[in-house]
Design a protein around this motif. Structure first.
Motif, PDB file in Angstrom:
ATOM      1  N   TYR A 151       8.131   4.118  -5.216  1.00 51.54           N
ATOM      2  CA  TYR A 151       8.026   2.726  -5.633  1.00 51.54           C
ATOM      3  C   TYR A 151       9.387   2.083  -5.894  1.00 51.54           C
ATOM      4  O   TYR A 151       9.460   1.001  -6.482  1.00 51.54           O
ATOM      5  CB  TYR A 151       7.105   2.612  -6.847  1.00 51.54           C
ATOM      6  N   TYR A 152      10.437   2.732  -5.409  1.00 53.32           N
ATOM      7  CA  TYR A 152      11.756   2.106  -5.352  1.00 53.32           C
ATOM      8  C   TYR A 152      12.192   1.909  -3.898  1.00 53.32           C
ATOM      9  O   TYR A 152      13.363   1.639  -3.638  1.00 53.32           O
ATOM     10  CB  TYR A 152      12.791   2.953  -6.104  1.00 53.32           C
ATOM     11  N   SER A 153      11.280   2.039  -2.981  1.00 54.56           N
ATOM     12  CA  SER A 153      11.591   1.844  -1.564  1.00 54.56           C
ATOM     13  C   SER A 153      11.276   0.407  -1.146  1.00 54.56           C
ATOM     14  O   SER A 153      10.590  -0.328  -1.851  1.00 54.56           O
ATOM     15  CB  SER A 153      10.779   2.819  -0.709  1.00 54.56           C
ATOM     16  N   SER A 154      11.779   0.027   0.025  1.00 54.93           N
ATOM     17  CA  SER A 154      11.458  -1.287   0.578  1.00 54.93           C
ATOM     18  C   SER A 154       9.979  -1.404   0.915  1.00 54.93           C
ATOM     19  O   SER A 154       9.366  -2.463   0.742  1.00 54.93           O
ATOM     20  CB  SER A 154      12.269  -1.544   1.851  1.00 54.93           C
ATOM     21  N   CYS A 155       9.412  -0.304   1.405  1.00 55.11           N
ATOM     22  CA  CYS A 155       8.018  -0.309   1.851  1.00 55.11           C
ATOM     23  C   CYS A 155       7.402   1.065   1.638  1.00 55.11           C
ATOM     24  O   CYS A 155       8.027   2.078   1.967  1.00 55.11           O
ATOM     25  CB  CYS A 155       7.955  -0.684   3.339  1.00 55.11           C
ATOM     26  N   VAL A 156       6.205   1.088   1.074  1.00 59.71           N
ATOM     27  CA  VAL A 156       5.432   2.325   0.966  1.00 59.71           C
ATOM     28  C   VAL A 156       4.368   2.293   2.055  1.00 59.71           C
ATOM     29  O   VAL A 156       3.674   1.285   2.223  1.00 59.71           O
ATOM     30  CB  VAL A 156       4.765   2.466  -0.411  1.00 59.71           C
ATOM     31  N   LEU A 157       4.242   3.372   2.810  1.00 54.82           N
ATOM     32  CA  LEU A 157       3.234   3.486   3.856  1.00 54.82           C
ATOM     33  C   LEU A 157       2.242   4.580   3.506  1.00 54.82           C
ATOM     34  O   LEU A 157       2.627   5.621   2.956  1.00 54.82           O
ATOM     35  CB  LEU A 157       3.865   3.799   5.213  1.00 54.82           C
ATOM     36  N   SER A 158       0.985   4.343   3.819  1.00 50.77           N
ATOM     37  CA  SER A 158      -0.049   5.350   3.608  1.00 50.77           C
ATOM     38  C   SER A 158      -0.930   5.416   4.855  1.00 50.77           C
ATOM     39  O   SER A 158      -1.598   4.440   5.206  1.00 50.77           O
ATOM     40  CB  SER A 158      -0.892   4.995   2.382  1.00 50.77           C
ATOM     41  N   ASN A 159      -0.915   6.576   5.505  1.00 51.18           N
ATOM     42  CA  ASN A 159      -1.681   6.775   6.729  1.00 51.18           C
ATOM     43  C   ASN A 159      -3.056   7.333   6.376  1.00 51.18           C
ATOM     44  O   ASN A 159      -3.332   8.524   6.566  1.00 51.18           O
ATOM     45  CB  ASN A 159      -0.920   7.709   7.671  1.00 51.18           C
ATOM     46  N   VAL A 160      -3.938   6.480   5.855  1.00 57.50           N
ATOM     47  CA  VAL A 160      -5.262   6.952   5.450  1.00 57.50           C
ATOM     48  C   VAL A 160      -6.115   7.326   6.660  1.00 57.50           C
ATOM     49  O   VAL A 160      -7.102   8.055   6.533  1.00 57.50           O
ATOM     50  CB  VAL A 160      -5.992   5.911   4.568  1.00 57.50           C
ATOM     51  N   GLY A 161      -5.742   6.835   7.839  1.00 60.53           N
ATOM     52  CA  GLY A 161      -6.465   7.216   9.043  1.00 60.53           C
ATOM     53  C   GLY A 161      -6.375   8.702   9.325  1.00 60.53           C
ATOM     54  O   GLY A 161      -7.279   9.280   9.941  1.00 60.53           O
ATOM     55  N   SER A 162      -5.296   9.343   8.862  1.00 62.82           N
ATOM     56  CA  SER A 162      -5.134  10.781   9.089  1.00 62.82           C
ATOM     57  C   SER A 162      -6.153  11.594   8.318  1.00 62.82           C
ATOM     58  O   SER A 162      -6.379  12.766   8.634  1.00 62.82           O
ATOM     59  CB  SER A 162      -3.714  11.213   8.696  1.00 62.82           C
ATOM     60  N   ILE A 163      -6.777  11.011   7.290  1.00 58.38           N
ATOM     61  CA  ILE A 163      -7.836  11.703   6.543  1.00 58.38           C
ATOM     62  C   ILE A 163      -9.183  11.001   6.769  1.00 58.38           C
ATOM     63  O   ILE A 163     -10.078  11.062   5.938  1.00 58.38           O
ATOM     64  CB  ILE A 163      -7.502  11.797   5.040  1.00 58.38           C
ATOM     65  N   LYS A 164      -9.287  10.294   7.915  1.00 55.42           N
ATOM     66  CA  LYS A 164     -10.534   9.699   8.382  1.00 55.42           C
ATOM     67  C   LYS A 164     -11.076   8.601   7.457  1.00 55.42           C
ATOM     68  O   LYS A 164     -12.287   8.474   7.268  1.00 55.42           O
ATOM     69  CB  LYS A 164     -11.614  10.783   8.577  1.00 55.42           C
ATOM     70  N   LEU A 165     -10.154   7.804   6.902  1.00 55.23           N
ATOM     71  CA  LEU A 165     -10.564   6.670   6.086  1.00 55.23           C
ATOM     72  C   LEU A 165     -10.270   5.365   6.815  1.00 55.23           C
ATOM     73  O   LEU A 165      -9.298   5.266   7.569  1.00 55.23           O
ATOM     74  CB  LEU A 165      -9.812   6.673   4.747  1.00 55.23           C
ATOM     75  N   LYS A 166     -11.110   4.371   6.558  1.00 56.75           N
ATOM     76  CA  LYS A 166     -10.876   3.055   7.121  1.00 56.75           C
ATOM     77  C   LYS A 166      -9.752   2.362   6.357  1.00 56.75           C
ATOM     78  O   LYS A 166      -9.480   2.662   5.206  1.00 56.75           O
ATOM     79  CB  LYS A 166     -12.154   2.212   7.045  1.00 56.75           C
ATOM     80  N   CYS A 167      -9.126   1.398   7.017  1.00 59.29           N
ATOM     81  CA  CYS A 167      -8.081   0.617   6.367  1.00 59.29           C
ATOM     82  C   CYS A 167      -8.691  -0.249   5.273  1.00 59.29           C
ATOM     83  O   CYS A 167      -9.811  -0.737   5.391  1.00 59.29           O
ATOM     84  CB  CYS A 167      -7.382  -0.269   7.401  1.00 59.29           C
ATOM     85  N   GLY A 168      -7.950  -0.429   4.189  1.00 61.13           N
ATOM     86  CA  GLY A 168      -8.418  -1.273   3.103  1.00 61.13           C
ATOM     87  C   GLY A 168      -7.243  -1.805   2.320  1.00 61.13           C
ATOM     88  O   GLY A 168      -6.091  -1.699   2.736  1.00 61.13           O
ATOM     89  N   TYR A 169      -7.540  -2.366   1.182  1.00 62.46           N
ATOM     90  CA  TYR A 169      -6.508  -2.942   0.316  1.00 62.46           C
ATOM     91  C   TYR A 169      -5.882  -1.859  -0.566  1.00 62.46           C
ATOM     92  O   TYR A 169      -6.581  -0.982  -1.077  1.00 62.46           O
ATOM     93  CB  TYR A 169      -7.159  -4.025  -0.556  1.00 62.46           C
ATOM     94  N   HIS A 170      -4.575  -1.937  -0.748  1.00 65.04           N
ATOM     95  CA  HIS A 170      -3.885  -1.087  -1.719  1.00 65.04           C
ATOM     96  C   HIS A 170      -2.984  -1.977  -2.566  1.00 65.04           C
ATOM     97  O   HIS A 170      -2.226  -2.800  -2.059  1.00 65.04           O
ATOM     98  CB  HIS A 170      -3.051   0.000  -1.044  1.00 65.04           C
ATOM     99  N   HIS A 171      -3.066  -1.809  -3.872  1.00 62.33           N
ATOM    100  CA  HIS A 171      -2.316  -2.635  -4.804  1.00 62.33           C
ATOM    101  C   HIS A 171      -0.822  -2.322  -4.785  1.00 62.33           C
ATOM    102  O   HIS A 171      -0.393  -1.250  -4.350  1.00 62.33           O
ATOM    103  CB  HIS A 171      -2.838  -2.405  -6.229  1.00 62.33           C
ATOM    104  N   LEU A 172      -0.019  -3.261  -5.255  1.00 65.20           N
ATOM    105  CA  LEU A 172       1.369  -3.004  -5.598  1.00 65.20           C
ATOM    106  C   LEU A 172       1.412  -2.460  -7.022  1.00 65.20           C
ATOM    107  O   LEU A 172       0.376  -2.263  -7.638  1.00 65.20           O
ATOM    108  CB  LEU A 172       2.184  -4.300  -5.486  1.00 65.20           C
TER     109      LEU A 172
END
Length: 291
Positions: free
Chosen positions: A194-215
Motif C-alpha cells: 500500500y505504498y506502491s503506485s498500483c496494487v494488482l490482484s489476479n483473482v482470475g487465477s483462483i477462478k473468481l470473477k472481477c469485482g470491486y476492491h477498496h482502497l
C-alpha cells in the motif's frame, strides 16, 4: 519522473509536495480527508484475441518462465502511470504529492491450498523498463516468494503480532500517526504494497470473477487493479451478429481527488489501446505513444 529534483521543505521521502495545483484540488483533500471516502470504480472488458496472439509469439521461444496475461497487464499499468502522471499522485494529511517513482505490488500464493501462506511482491520500475524486464523481475519475485525467504512487509507484521496485544496496538497507533505525516521509519513501510503506485490482484487465477476492491487510508496507494477470470463472451458487430470471444474483466478503483473525469476517461482509453496493441510494451515505459 524525469531528472531528480532537490528535496524541499514539505516534500516526503516518497513524493514531492504539489505546490501549484488548482484551488479545487487544493481544497478537496482538506474537506474530504479519507481515501476510502473518495473512491471511483471503473470497469472494462478486454478482448483477448490480440493478447493471446502476442503471448503465443513470446512463448514460442520457449522461455523457462512463460509470459502471461498478468505480465501484460502489470506492464500496461506501469506504462500508463508514466504517460499519465496524475494517476501516480497520492494524498496524505490533506496534501497532494507526486510520487517519486512508478511501482507496483501484488500478492503471491505460495501454494494453492487453504492454509498456504501469502507473500508480497513489490516492483520498482525504471523509465527504460519493458515487458521483458518486468517479466524477468516477476520470475525472480515468484521464485523468491515461493521459497523459504519471506518479504519485509510480512516480517514487520509478524513482529507486531508476536508482542503482547496491548503493546502492539499502542505501537501500531504510533506508527499510523507517523505514517500520516510521512515520518514512519523506512524499514516499516519498505515493501508494503500500500505504498506502491498500483496494487494488482489476479483473482482470475483462483477462478473468481472481477469485482470491486477498496482502497485503504493506510499508505499512499491511489490505484487498485483487479483482474478477473477469463471467459467466453458474445461480441456483436455493426449488424448485430454475435461471435464468441475470450475476454477478461478489469476493475479499477481510483482516488477521485487526483484528477477530473476527462483525465480518467482518457487514461482508460490508453489502457485499452495498450491491451489491444501489446507489442507497444516492448518500448521503454517512458516512451510516449499515439492513441
Amino acid at each position: 519522473m524525469g531528472k531528480k529534483e532537490k528535496r524541499r521543505f514539505g516534500d516526503r521521502r516518497d513524493g514531492k509536495l504539489l505546490r501549484n495545483i488548482d484551488s479545487m484540488h487544493f481544497i478537496m483533500p482538506i474537506i474530504f480527508p479519507n481515501r476510502c471516502d473518495n473512491e471511483a470504480y471503473l470497469t472494462d472488458r478486454i478482448d483477448l484475441e490480440n493478447i493471446n496472439a502476442y503471448l503465443a509469439k513470446k512463448n514460442g521461444k520457449n522461455p523457462d518462465f512463460k509470459y502471461t496475461l498478468f505480465h501484460v497487464i502489470l506492464t500496461v499499468m506501469a506504462k500508463t502511470l508514466y504517460l499519465r502522471p496524475k494517476m501516480n499522485r497520492f494524498i496524505c494529511n490533506g496534501n497532494m504529492y507526486q510520487r517519486n517513482e512508478v511501482s507496483a505490488a501484488f500478492t503471491i500464493k505460495k501454494t494453492f491450498e487453504d492454509e498456504s501462506d501469502e507473500a508480497l511482491a513489490f516492483i520498482h520500475t525504471k523509465p527504460t523498463d519493458t515487458i521483458e524486464t518486468v517479466h524477468d523481475f516477476i520470475r525472480d519475485q515468484v521464485t523468491k516468494c515461493r521459497g523459504a525467504e519471506g518479504d519485509n512487509a510480512t516480517d514487520n507484521m509478524d513482529f507486531f503480532n508476536k508482542l503482547p496485544r496491548f503493546l502492539s496496538k499502542w505501537l501500531v497507533h504510533i506508527v499510523m500517526w507517523l505514517e500520516k505525516r510521512g515520518k514512519a521509519p523506512k524499514s516499516l513501510n519498505e515493501g508494503d504494497p500500500y505504498y506502491s503506485s498500483c496494487v494488482l490482484s489476479n483473482v482470475g487465477s483462483i477462478k473468481l470473477k472481477c469485482g470491486y476492491h477498496h482502497l485503504t487510508n493506510w499508505g499512499t496507494t491511489s490505484l487498485f487493479c483487479l483482474i478477473g477470470e477469463k471467459k467466453m463472451t458474445p461480441r456483436f458487430d455493426e449488424n448485430g451478429n454475435a461471435e464468441m470471444r475470450e475476454t477478461v474483466d478489469l476493475g479499477l478503483t481510483i482516488d477521485e481527488r487526483l484528477a477530473d473525469g476527462y483525465y480518467y476517461a482518457k487514461t482508460l482509453r490508453l489502457i485499452e489501446h495498450l491491451l489491444q496493441n501489446p507489442e507497444l510494451l516492448e518500448l521503454p515505459l517512458e516512451e510516449p505513444i499515439e492513441y
